[in-house]
Write an enzyme that holds these catalytic residues in place. Structure first.
Site, mmCIF file in Angstrom:
data_model
loop_
_atom_site.group_PDB
_atom_site.id
_atom_site.type_symbol
_atom_site.label_atom_id
_atom_site.label_comp_id
_atom_site.label_asym_id
_atom_site.label_seq_id
_atom_site.Cartn_x
_atom_site.Cartn_y
_atom_site.Cartn_z
ATOM 1 N N SER A 1 0.686 -1.066 -0.303
ATOM 2 C CA SER A 1 0.385 -0.068 -0.036
ATOM 3 C C SER A 1 0.519 1.325 -0.395
ATOM 4 C CB SER A 1 -0.701 0.160 1.503
ATOM 5 O OG SER A 1 -1.930 1.102 1.011
ATOM 6 N N ASN B 1 3.159 1.392 -3.147
ATOM 7 C CA ASN B 1 1.700 2.029 -4.477
ATOM 8 C C ASN B 1 1.949 3.288 -4.309
ATOM 9 O OD1 ASN B 1 1.897 -0.614 -4.908
ATOM 10 N ND2 ASN B 1 -0.377 -0.899 -4.252
ATOM 11 N N GLY C 1 -6.937 2.626 -3.591
ATOM 12 C CA GLY C 1 -7.306 3.362 -2.700
ATOM 13 C C GLY C 1 -5.919 4.362 -3.145
ATOM 14 N N ASP C 2 -4.654 3.748 -2.676
ATOM 15 C CA ASP C 2 -3.837 3.825 -2.984
ATOM 16 C C ASP C 2 -3.669 4.993 -3.912
ATOM 17 O OD1 ASP C 2 -2.973 1.851 -0.858
ATOM 18 O OD2 ASP C 2 -2.404 0.318 -2.322
ATOM 19 N N ALA C 3 -4.086 4.631 -5.263
ATOM 20 C CA ALA C 3 -3.906 6.350 -5.483
ATOM 21 C C ALA C 3 -4.896 6.948 -5.559
ATOM 22 C CB ALA C 3 -4.394 5.011 -7.850
#
Length: 311
Positions: A38, A41, A259-261
């Protein structure tokens, strides 16, 4: 502006099952490996969006660890603060994708992993000279990485550096065992910005089902809380004010890392001075474009994000 991301780095291995009823011994789809984790990323996505990005974490002295570091470097991330753990293996997250698109997720090793070996001194030392600190909750479950994150967050706040915290609770796997709720609460107090999935994380932490109510409660008087709503977009709360940004209708190929993006898009926009609602739209756009491709590291360049936002 330089962002330091502290947390987990691993590899993601995708295995797609054949669509035929009988699998062939030699003609099945080849497995694919991507950089994962996470925190890692988000660091890679920030670099892709043109933000100077550095990553601090620990990987194993193995081929997966070397791949994880090399992949970050290829994305333009500074990995000089990455340490190597000789006694722990780099985690591999294995996604078995069935012919109908459903996926089964396996983690190896299921307990431990090299990300836990991040030392407090390494994490605190890496904070010096950065303009923003972002951390992921994955490392809060294991020591000494837990202490490393908390000390880095406290040090950054004391130095006037904004701190964002992606909850990443993974309650479906481990629940609130071993006093984890208290650890998360401590991390929240060290945060200027808290981000998380609306129901599974922000709602679970507050005990409230309504995303706006949950975000408002967690925000208190001076914290910005962002609740991600998947395809529906995101909401945020700050000092009693609520912000709402709808999502984008795009074809779904791979939701891993969405979510990381989002986090990267939101942070990048805030660093450029965008107000909260505009930053939410940026996060939504980056996440939407990412899920149209395979792999958690498929973040679009800034030009593609701007094109989607202009529609």
């Amino acid at each position: 502006m330089r962002v330091l991301v502290v947390g987990d780095a691993n590899v993601d291995i995708e295995i797609r099952l054949p669509s035929d009823e009988r699998a062939s011994t030699h003609a099945n789809p080849d497995p694919r490996m991507f950089g994962g984790g996470s925190a890692a990323n988000t660091a890679a996505a920030l670099a892709r969006l043109g933000v100077e990005s550095a990553f601090a974490g620990s990987v194993g002295d193995d081929s997966f660890g070397r791949f994880a570091v090399t992949d970050l470097e290829a994305a333009g991330v500074d990995t000089s603060a990455v340490s190597v753990a000789t006694d722990d293996a780099t985690v591999a997250v294995i996604a078995v994708v069935q012919s109908d698109g459903d996926r089964l997720i396996y983690v190896w090793p299921p307990i431990g992993g090299a990300h836990r070996a991040l030392s407090p001194s390494d994490a605190v030392g890496a904070v010096s000279g950065v303009d923003w600190l972002h951390v992921s909750g994955i490392c809060l479950r294991v020591s000494p990485a837990r202490e490393a994150l908390l000390e880095a967050m406290a040090g950054a706040r004391a130095a006037g550096i904004p701190v964002s915290f992606d909850l990443n609770l993974r309650l479906e796997n481990w629940g609130w065992d071993d006093g984890f709720r208290d650890v998360v609460a401590s991390a929240v107090t060290h945060s200027d910005v808290v981000l998380g999935a609306a129901t599974d994380e922000v709602g679970a932490l507050t005990g409230l089902d309504d995303p706006i109510a949950a975000a408002t409660q967690l925000a208190g008087d001076d914290r910005l809380v962002v609740a991600r709503l998947g395809s529906e977009g995101a909401v945020a709360a700050l000092a009693g004010e609520v912000f709402i940004a709808p999502g984008f209708d795009v074809p779904l190929v791979d939701s891993v890392g969405a979510g990381d993006a989002f986090n990267a898009g939101f942070i990048a926009a805030r660093l450029r001075g965008s107000p909260v609602e505009a930053a939410l739209r940026w996060g939504n756009a980056v996440a939407a474009l990412t899920i149209t491709k395979s792999g958690a590291r498929s973040t679009p360049p800034t030009s593609e994000v701007e094109s989607l936002l202009s529609l």
